[in-house]
Design an enzyme around this catalytic site. Structure first.
Site, PDB file in Angstrom:
ATOM      1  N   PRO A   1     -16.504  16.115   2.627  1.00 36.98           N
ATOM      2  CA  PRO A   1     -16.605  17.569   2.750  1.00 36.98           C
ATOM      3  C   PRO A   1     -17.981  18.071   3.175  1.00 36.98           C
ATOM      4  CG  PRO A   1     -16.642  16.913   0.448  1.00 36.98           C
ATOM      5  CD  PRO A   1     -16.361  15.674   1.236  1.00 36.98           C
TER       6      PRO A   1
ATOM      7  N   ASP B   1     -17.949  15.549  14.847  1.00 37.97           N
ATOM      8  CA  ASP B   1     -17.412  16.905  14.925  1.00 37.97           C
ATOM      9  C   ASP B   1     -18.488  17.927  14.576  1.00 37.97           C
ATOM     10  OD1 ASP B   1     -14.939  15.968  15.535  1.00 37.97           O
ATOM     11  OD2 ASP B   1     -14.119  16.157  13.503  1.00 37.97           O
TER      12      ASP B   1
ATOM     13  N   LYS C   1     -15.398  20.715  19.269  1.00 43.63           N
ATOM     14  CA  LYS C   1     -14.710  21.553  20.246  1.00 43.63           C
ATOM     15  C   LYS C   1     -14.713  23.021  19.817  1.00 43.63           C
ATOM     16  CE  LYS C   1     -10.863  19.157  20.349  1.00 43.63           C
ATOM     17  NZ  LYS C   1     -11.152  18.069  19.387  1.00 43.63           N
TER      18      LYS C   1
ATOM     19  N   GLY D   1     -14.283  15.502   6.456  1.00 38.08           N
ATOM     20  CA  GLY D   1     -13.169  15.225   5.551  1.00 38.08           C
ATOM     21  C   GLY D   1     -12.631  13.826   5.748  1.00 38.08           C
ATOM     22  N   ASP D   2     -11.312  13.715   5.787  1.00 33.94           N
ATOM     23  CA  ASP D   2     -10.643  12.443   6.067  1.00 33.94           C
ATOM     24  C   ASP D   2     -10.192  12.444   7.530  1.00 33.94           C
ATOM     25  OD1 ASP D   2      -9.109   9.969   4.663  1.00 33.94           O
ATOM     26  OD2 ASP D   2      -7.890  10.825   6.271  1.00 33.94           O
TER      27      ASP D   2
ATOM     28  N   ILE E   1      -6.071  13.580   8.653  1.00 39.57           N
ATOM     29  CA  ILE E   1      -5.339  14.807   8.385  1.00 39.57           C
ATOM     30  C   ILE E   1      -5.962  15.963   9.161  1.00 39.57           C
ATOM     31  CG2 ILE E   1      -6.620  15.290   6.214  1.00 39.57           C
ATOM     32  CD1 ILE E   1      -3.827  16.344   5.145  1.00 39.57           C
TER      33      ILE E   1
ATOM     34  N   THR F   1     -11.119  14.457   1.641  1.00 36.58           N
ATOM     35  CA  THR F   1     -10.693  15.632   2.385  1.00 36.58           C
ATOM     36  C   THR F   1     -11.040  16.900   1.599  1.00 36.58           C
ATOM     37  OG1 THR F   1      -8.838  16.619   3.608  1.00 36.58           O
ATOM     38  CG2 THR F   1      -8.319  15.660   1.464  1.00 36.58           C
ATOM     39  N   ALA F   2     -11.192  18.005   2.338  1.00 32.56           N
ATOM     40  CA  ALA F   2     -11.707  19.247   1.756  1.00 32.56           C
ATOM     41  C   ALA F   2     -10.901  19.725   0.554  1.00 32.56           C
ATOM     42  CB  ALA F   2     -11.741  20.330   2.831  1.00 32.56           C
TER      43      ALA F   2
ATOM     44  N   MET G   1      -8.281  25.986   6.726  1.00 34.21           N
ATOM     45  CA  MET G   1      -8.612  26.995   7.741  1.00 34.21           C
ATOM     46  C   MET G   1      -7.568  28.110   7.748  1.00 34.21           C
ATOM     47  SD  MET G   1     -11.292  25.673   9.271  1.00 34.21           S
ATOM     48  CE  MET G   1     -12.083  24.122   9.684  1.00 34.21           C
TER      49      MET G   1
ATOM     50  N   ALA H   1     -16.915  24.188   0.617  1.00 36.46           N
ATOM     51  CA  ALA H   1     -16.769  23.344  -0.575  1.00 36.46           C
ATOM     52  C   ALA H   1     -17.730  22.166  -0.503  1.00 36.46           C
ATOM     53  CB  ALA H   1     -15.331  22.834  -0.692  1.00 36.46           C
TER      54      ALA H   1
END
Lengths: 264, 264
Positions: free
Chosen positions: A28, A51, A73, A105-106, A109, A134-135, A184, A213
């Site tokens: 996260p 990212d 992106k 995150g992961d 997903i 993941t978040a 999101m 988070a």
């Protein structure tokens, strides 16, 4: 029958391999929530393709010699396409580099990993997937609530803002015994709330919105489904957790805000 | 409105605090998939209360001076109740010990954390939650498939064997655009498959059963919903991933097993 894995794994699983791509979850955002393996790979990668959401505190863990490329992106400017990212991974790996494709995150997903995995497999580039936090779990830890509860929440449903509403072909049902996590959720929480109410979820369905988070600037807002649209907007990235499993934190918030117990 | 967190956090967030309880995710079993924070807490805890599923390779990372207690409720013998575990956490923390409550995977999903958090809050014991990699992501990484896919899987539903079937009060709907992850699906996959087929999921809905994900002895079996009940049983703990997102790995398996492409 046991399966021959589709991925052609790097030959030295415990060390980073030249000519391989590692799809790595950065977690996260808190460097402390990287896995031990992700940290080691970051420190030994020759190329990191990351990212937008991966913070500087994590990128700073890479070796100074590492080539670090932001392939995000977002930010309005879509100068890099998914095809470009796929090509970059393959080009660097084919040149014998140890490549870390770092995703917040992961990796598996809501991250278009399916397309990246297909491209690597088609190019016969060895790859390995390294999970990350993941978040949803970071947000649940931040509010101090389990996502499941034996008495009230036996399922957890992860979706994105884009797919959480009934505009989707297959709307999610009004399952009260599921905790819903929306990645999101976007700024129009009012619309999302109206749709969920129309589907039959109750007005007092507890909701928590967590932004940033496990990062500096983390914010938590607790409310009910009926009042979700009235909540002040939170900074992106944010995540919505809705369900009876978070009722205690929502009630506590109500008490703190009004001085009156929500159950009184 | 910003929330005052319900948890009273230990005073030194970066180091372990005496008199506090850390609900820590041990991840799927591979010590490499511990978070950096979990590893540090394990190495500095004075007491570790762990589930049965946490392997020795992870417990071996603790200091030799640490008191390590298996509070697992499996193996048939329910000599330790949830109330006992709650009491142990509180007693050790109240005695000034730094306590790690170590749960396999992530502490906040299918782990009765809600009850432990409530007990700690009621006893006014400082606690902190440290996320871990939950088995679903380790299993997805093992089979090399994203849990979501832009074209076919926009939601992920997590449930347990106990709640995945329609015996449950609120059965899950036959959403084809969701990936279903069932923790501990149990040995009667035939019954589960029959129920999902009756709910409207197609016979060729791809399924992967992963046992001992990210641990020695990891096994992967790929099949379809129609044939799920015929698959040889896998060793517990196992996890079922079903959905179009895993169709490629299932097709590859079919090809490997029969020499015929599933799409031919």
């Amino acid at each position: 029958m046991a399966l021959t894995p589709r991925s052609r794994k790097p030959e030295q699983p415990s060390r980073i391999s030249a000519g391989s791509v590692y799809l790595v979850g950065a977690g996260p955002g808190d460097p402390d929530l990287l896995t031990v393996k992700a940290l080691r790979l970051l420190q030994s990668a020759q190329v990191i393709l990351h990212d937008d959401l991966v913070p500087k505190a994590i990128l700073a863990l890479a070796s100074p010699a590492t080539e670090i490329v932001n392939v995000g992106k977002r930010c309005g400017t879509k100068t890099i396409t998914q095809e470009d990212i796929n090509a970059l991974m393959i080009v660097h790996a084919s040149a014998g580099k140890a490549v870390v494709r770092l995703k917040s995150g992961d990796p598996l997903i809501f991250g278009r990993a399916a397309e990246e995995i297909a491209a690597l497999a088609a190019a016969d580039v060895p790859y390995e997937i390294v999970p990350g936090i993941t978040a949803a779990f970071a947000a649940a830890a931040a509010i101090g609530c389990s996502l499941t509860d034996r008495s009230s929440a036996s399922n957890v449903i992860f979706s994105t803002g884009h797919h959480a509403s009934s505009h989707n072909q297959s709307p999610l049902p009004a399952l009260e015994d599921a905790t819903r996590v929306v990645y999101m959720p976007g700024r129009d929480l009012h619309l999302l709330a109206q749709e969920w109410l129309a589907e039959g979820l109750p007005h007092d369905f507890p909701c928590a919105v967590v932004s940033h988070a496990a990062q500096p600037g983390q914010q938590i807002r607790c409310t009910t489904l009926a009042a979700l649209g009235d909540a002040a907007p939170t900074a992106a990235p944010s995540l919505l957790i809705a369900g009876w499993a978070v009722r205690d934190i929502a009630a506590k918030h109500h008490e703190a805000a009004t001085g009156v117990s929500a159950t009184a």
